[in-house]
Design an enzyme around this catalytic site. Structure first.
Site, PDB file in Angstrom:
ATOM      1  N   CYS A  69      -4.923 -12.898   3.773  1.00 24.39           N
ATOM      2  CA  CYS A  69      -6.096 -13.321   3.001  1.00 24.39           C
ATOM      3  C   CYS A  69      -7.425 -12.981   3.676  1.00 24.39           C
ATOM      4  O   CYS A  69      -8.425 -12.707   3.009  1.00 24.39           O
ATOM      5  CB  CYS A  69      -6.055 -14.830   2.739  1.00 24.39           C
ATOM      6  N   CYS A  72      -9.941  -9.983   2.884  1.00 24.75           N
ATOM      7  CA  CYS A  72     -10.869 -10.011   1.747  1.00 24.75           C
ATOM      8  C   CYS A  72     -11.789 -11.231   1.787  1.00 24.75           C
ATOM      9  O   CYS A  72     -12.933 -11.162   1.362  1.00 24.75           O
ATOM     10  CB  CYS A  72     -10.095 -10.019   0.428  1.00 24.75           C
ATOM     11  N   HIS A  73     -11.264 -12.365   2.262  1.00 19.53           N
ATOM     12  CA  HIS A  73     -12.053 -13.609   2.170  1.00 19.53           C
ATOM     13  C   HIS A  73     -12.777 -13.949   3.467  1.00 19.53           C
ATOM     14  O   HIS A  73     -13.631 -14.830   3.471  1.00 19.53           O
ATOM     15  CB  HIS A  73     -11.146 -14.775   1.765  1.00 19.53           C
ATOM     16  N   MET A 110      -7.307  -9.461  -6.884  1.00 17.88           N
ATOM     17  CA  MET A 110      -6.525 -10.348  -6.016  1.00 17.88           C
ATOM     18  C   MET A 110      -5.041 -10.112  -6.286  1.00 17.88           C
ATOM     19  O   MET A 110      -4.594 -10.178  -7.429  1.00 17.88           O
ATOM     20  CB  MET A 110      -6.903 -11.795  -6.348  1.00 17.88           C
ATOM     21  N   HIS A 353     -17.988  -1.453   2.777  1.00 19.11           N
ATOM     22  CA  HIS A 353     -16.554  -1.420   3.093  1.00 19.11           C
ATOM     23  C   HIS A 353     -16.157  -0.053   3.649  1.00 19.11           C
ATOM     24  O   HIS A 353     -16.249   0.180   4.827  1.00 19.11           O
ATOM     25  CB  HIS A 353     -15.741  -1.810   1.860  1.00 19.11           C
ATOM     26  N   HIS A 396     -13.948   1.631  -4.294  1.00 19.96           N
ATOM     27  CA  HIS A 396     -13.105   1.626  -3.085  1.00 19.96           C
ATOM     28  C   HIS A 396     -12.648   3.064  -2.851  1.00 19.96           C
ATOM     29  O   HIS A 396     -11.575   3.460  -3.307  1.00 19.96           O
ATOM     30  CB  HIS A 396     -11.912   0.684  -3.287  1.00 19.96           C
TER      31      HIS A 396
HETATM   32 FE1  DHE Z   1      -7.391  -1.020   4.267  1.00 17.76          FE
HETATM   33  C1  DHE Z   1      -8.915   1.913   5.281  1.00 17.76           C
HETATM   34  C2  DHE Z   1     -10.063  -2.782   5.317  1.00 17.76           C
HETATM   35  C3  DHE Z   1      -6.165  -3.754   2.638  1.00 17.76           C
HETATM   36  C4  DHE Z   1      -4.482   0.621   3.760  1.00 17.76           C
HETATM   37  N1  DHE Z   1      -9.162  -0.528   5.120  1.00 17.76           N
HETATM   38  C5  DHE Z   1      -9.605   0.746   5.440  1.00 17.76           C
HETATM   39  C6  DHE Z   1     -10.932   0.643   5.999  1.00 17.76           C
HETATM   40  C7  DHE Z   1     -11.251  -0.685   6.022  1.00 17.76           C
HETATM   41  C8  DHE Z   1     -10.140  -1.413   5.471  1.00 17.76           C
HETATM   42  C9  DHE Z   1     -12.534  -1.305   6.525  1.00 17.76           C
HETATM   43  C10 DHE Z   1     -11.788   1.805   6.469  1.00 17.76           C
HETATM   44  C11 DHE Z   1     -11.478   2.165   7.870  1.00 17.76           C
HETATM   45  C12 DHE Z   1     -12.271   3.366   8.332  1.00 17.76           C
HETATM   46  O1  DHE Z   1     -12.392   4.329   7.569  1.00 17.76           O
HETATM   47  O2  DHE Z   1     -12.765   3.336   9.464  1.00 17.76           O
HETATM   48  N2  DHE Z   1      -8.020  -2.928   3.977  1.00 17.76           N
HETATM   49  C13 DHE Z   1      -9.143  -3.445   4.517  1.00 17.76           C
HETATM   50  C14 DHE Z   1      -9.276  -4.823   4.145  1.00 17.76           C
HETATM   51  O3  DHE Z   1     -10.152  -5.627   4.564  1.00 17.76           O
HETATM   52  C15 DHE Z   1      -8.288  -5.086   3.099  1.00 17.76           C
HETATM   53  C16 DHE Z   1      -9.005  -5.040   1.754  1.00 17.76           C
HETATM   54  C17 DHE Z   1      -7.605  -6.416   3.131  1.00 17.76           C
HETATM   55  C18 DHE Z   1      -6.846  -6.722   4.390  1.00 17.76           C
HETATM   56  O4  DHE Z   1      -6.386  -7.856   4.519  1.00 17.76           O
HETATM   57  O5  DHE Z   1      -6.710  -5.891   5.250  1.00 17.76           O
HETATM   58  C19 DHE Z   1      -7.387  -3.863   3.249  1.00 17.76           C
HETATM   59  N3  DHE Z   1      -5.614  -1.487   3.349  1.00 17.76           N
HETATM   60  C20 DHE Z   1      -5.326  -2.660   2.767  1.00 17.76           C
HETATM   61  C21 DHE Z   1      -3.979  -2.677   2.257  1.00 17.76           C
HETATM   62  O6  DHE Z   1      -3.407  -3.639   1.681  1.00 17.76           O
HETATM   63  C22 DHE Z   1      -3.388  -1.340   2.532  1.00 17.76           C
HETATM   64  C23 DHE Z   1      -3.073  -0.621   1.217  1.00 17.76           C
HETATM   65  C24 DHE Z   1      -2.105  -1.414   3.354  1.00 17.76           C
HETATM   66  C25 DHE Z   1      -2.280  -2.178   4.630  1.00 17.76           C
HETATM   67  O7  DHE Z   1      -2.402  -1.536   5.660  1.00 17.76           O
HETATM   68  O8  DHE Z   1      -2.353  -3.375   4.591  1.00 17.76           O
HETATM   69  C26 DHE Z   1      -4.542  -0.667   3.269  1.00 17.76           C
HETATM   70  N4  DHE Z   1      -6.809   0.920   4.481  1.00 17.76           N
HETATM   71  C27 DHE Z   1      -5.550   1.369   4.231  1.00 17.76           C
HETATM   72  C28 DHE Z   1      -5.521   2.795   4.495  1.00 17.76           C
HETATM   73  C29 DHE Z   1      -6.800   3.176   4.909  1.00 17.76           C
HETATM   74  C30 DHE Z   1      -7.588   1.974   4.905  1.00 17.76           C
HETATM   75  C31 DHE Z   1      -4.298   3.684   4.292  1.00 17.76           C
HETATM   76  C32 DHE Z   1      -7.282   4.577   5.308  1.00 17.76           C
HETATM   77  C33 DHE Z   1      -7.640   5.413   4.120  1.00 17.76           C
HETATM   78  C34 DHE Z   1      -7.997   6.842   4.471  1.00 17.76           C
HETATM   79  O9  DHE Z   1      -7.517   7.747   3.762  1.00 17.76           O
HETATM   80  O10 DHE Z   1      -8.755   7.066   5.410  1.00 17.76           O
END
Ligand code: DHE
Length: 567
Positions: A69, A72-73, A110, A353, A396
């Site tokens: 959680c 996002c929160h 969500m 983000h 996003h």
């Molecule tokens: Fe991510 C990138 C944050 C949920 C997979 N994710 C990012 C980035 C951030 C971020 C800030 C950019 C990093 C950068 O470029 O320096 N992600 C978050 C969250 O805060 C969020 C919404 C909720 C959480 O609890 O983490 C979240 N993210 C997810 C997922 O649920 C995903 C699908 C699977 C997982 O890992 O939990 C996921 N995030 C990814 C991926 C990238 C990413 C694969 C890189 C994308 C790219 O092509 O560069």
């Protein structure tokens, strides 16, 4: 009427066994009842509906909140991508309402934690009550503590001096196996598994070193790992727990400073941690807590979202989510860690983000997802150029997707979590001034609603791929959408194979040549997942990389495309 119902918080007591809080005023009848609470092993409630959690339940709630959680929160629950979940907001909603939301999710993005089986019914009940209690204070982290966690497994002098013979390691992929704390290294030419590396808890992303030789991994728990791809069996050569919660890691990409430093952005504590690029030895911490750009209010939880290294200057661009600032952090004088770091704080938009470069790598486009805008930073002038209305809900982009359109010129695209729009923004103020910094075309993905997380392309491809893993409709979430670069229309929808239905199709990455697209079929921990490889010309499925080891694959990163920022 019982006086207890009229108090916002009657008591928060950690009596050694239990936390206690009133279910609240507002729809008190929806609050916790003794029956609702009395599930086997679940939370309990007193006769008036006050939630009580034992210390063990509190710990469990904390763990679930942190893992599922907080992203996002926020750790302090002040909200960002997700809503504010402080007790004054949650208690008025009532326990039954909160349980329903946690179970079924919302159209705004969500996830359906209960319905999807990720949280059990008892865990849903627990979380509906946990979020009515004040958030426990999260721990701080000093440079000394960071240094104490540092482990150099293989010094530079003991590492291979040449790349692995007979391997096209620059076409390796690193695949995050999220829920088992591992990263699989796969040969992009042969599709063979080269190595499975123990990376630690819930790795979020990998970033390539500027040389391509190393993958830096970052876990949700703030642990950074450095994986050496020149080993016959790539493995972790150094690691450090930089922060308690993180999402981003990046190297240095400016000539003369290639891989000199690595930077990690903390969600908690909200700070930057800078390490040496060849060993991960920590050298500097910088807090990001600051004042937000709207009213100048102080934000303790000013989390670091995306960090992008500039190829043309010795700087990183850092999204400080809650303050709405993009920091341009100059590392050129940092030396061994004791030199100055200069920071140019650009007021952009909230909440920042993710995002990426335009084709020229002069302009950086970052999603301010709470305001449905894309903030554009000019790295030459170090100024905000525009806050572009993205024409959708909750942009996003991941890193976004670049193309040169025959009519509109250079464009950068983003999808949206909250609506089915894929928007393309003009990025060439010199050659196509009429299109610059506005949405010139929008593609609507089939069906209503958003759910998109990532969009990807490659200069050698005629296509742009979008996923929709957050869509509640299983068929839409199990599909990948192919947009034609010339017509900017949805050319084809690729439904993943039957046996992976109910998984989610997530994240796309090209091979080095830009001829194949790899998509993750992201199942539960007890399911076999897969990387599905599509031919970019024919759009046919040409390989399925799977095995007992392929558990919860999420992000997957090609060495060359990641190091050169090709998207
Ligand atoms: Fe991510 C990138 C944050 C949920 C997979 N994710 C990012 C980035 C951030 C971020 C800030 C950019 C990093 C950068 O470029 O320096 N992600 C978050 C969250 O805060 C969020 C919404 C909720 C959480 O609890 O983490 C979240 N993210 C997810 C997922 O649920 C995903 C699908 C699977 C997982 O890992 O939990 C996921 N995030 C990814 C991926 C990238 C990413 C694969 C890189 C994308 C790219 O092509 O560069």
């Amino acid at each position: 009427m019982n006086l207890r119902r009229h108090l916002t918080v009657i008591a928060l007591a950690l009596t050694g066994t239990a936390f206690l809080v009133a279910a609240g005023c507002g729809p008190a009848s929806n609050g916790t009842t003794a029956n609702q609470g009395n599930t086997a092993g679940g939370p309990t409630a007193d006769a008036e509906g006050a939630v009580t959690l034992t210390a063990d339940q509190m710990e469990k709630g904390k763990e679930i909140f942190f893992n599922r959680c907080a992203g996002c929160h926020g750790v302090l629950r002040k909200g960002a991508t997700g809503k504010n979940l402080e007790p004054e907001n949650t208690k008025v909603k009532g326990t039954a309402y909160l349980e329903a939301i946690i179970t079924n999710g919302t159209p705004a993005g969500m996830p359906e934690w209960g319905k999807s089986g990720i949280l059990t019914p008892d865990e849903v009940k627990l979380m509906a009550r946990y979020i009515q209690l004040p958030p426990p204070p999260p721990p701080e982290r000093s440079l000394k503590e960071i240094k104490d966690s540092y482990k150099l497994h293989v010094p530079v002098s003991k590492r291979p001096t040449a790349p692995p013979a007979g391997r096209n390691w620059q076409n390796y992929f690193g695949v995050v196996l999220r829920d088992v704390g591992k990263v699989a290294i796969i040969d992009g030419d042969t599709k063979q598994l080269v190595s499975i590396v123990n990376s630690g808890f819930a790795v979020h992303i990998l970033r390539s070193s500027a040389s391509g030789r190393y993958f830096y991994s970052i876990g949700r728990d703030g642990k950074v790992g450095m994986i050496d791809l020149w080993m016959d069996k790539p493995d972790v050569v150094a690691e450090v727990k930089a922060v308690n919660e993180a999402r981003s890691v990046e190297t240095t990409k400016f000539e003369g400073f290639l891989d000199k430093y690595v930077i990690v952005g903390g969600y908690w504590p909200p700070m930057l941690v800078i390490m040496k690029g060849d060993t991960l030895e920590p050298v500097r911490v910088i807090s990001t807590s600051s004042h937000e750009i709207d009213n100048g209010e102080f934000v303790r939880e000013a989390r670091v979202a995306a960090i992008v290294a500039d190829h043309h200057s010795p700087t990183w661009l850092v999204n400080v989510k809650e303050t709405g600032q993009v920091w341009i952090v100059d590392y050129s004088k940092l030396g061994d860690g004791d030199g100055p770091v200069s920071i140019n704080m650009i007021s952009a938009e909230r909440y920042l983000h993710d995002g990426g470069w335009d084709t020229s790598k002069r302009y950086l486009l970052m999603a301010a997802n709470a305001r449905n805008r894309i903030s554009v930073i000019d790295t030459n002038t170090k100024t905000l150029v525009a806050n572009v209305d993205s024409k959708g809900i909750t942009p996003h982009p991941g890193r976004g997707a670049n193309l040169i359109h025959p009519e509109h010129g250079p464009l950068w695209g983003t999808g949206h979590i909250g609506s089915n729009h894929v928007s393309f923004i003009g990025t060439d103020p010199q050659g196509h001034p009429g299109n610059a910094w506005q949405v010139v075309r929008t593609v609507e993905l089939p069906g209503n609603g958003g759910g998109n997380l990532f969009i990807k392309t490659h200069p050698n491809s005629q296509h742009i791929y979008c996923d929709r893993p957050l869509h509640p409709d299983k068929e839409l979430a199990d599909s990948i959408y192919v947009i034609d670069k010339n017509t900017l229309t949805n050319k084809k929808t690729l439904l993943i194979p039957e046996k992976y239905r109910g998984h989610k199709a997530v994240h796309m990455e090209y091979n080095k040549q830009g001829t194949e697209v790899w998509v993750a079929a992201w199942g539960r921990k007890d399911q076999k997942g897969a990387i599905l490889v599509y031919d970019d010309k024919t759009l046919e499925l040409i390989a399925e990389i799977t095995g007992d080891w392929m558990v919860t694959p999420t992000g997957h990163f090609n060495v060359t495309n990641t190091k050169d920022d090709i998207y």
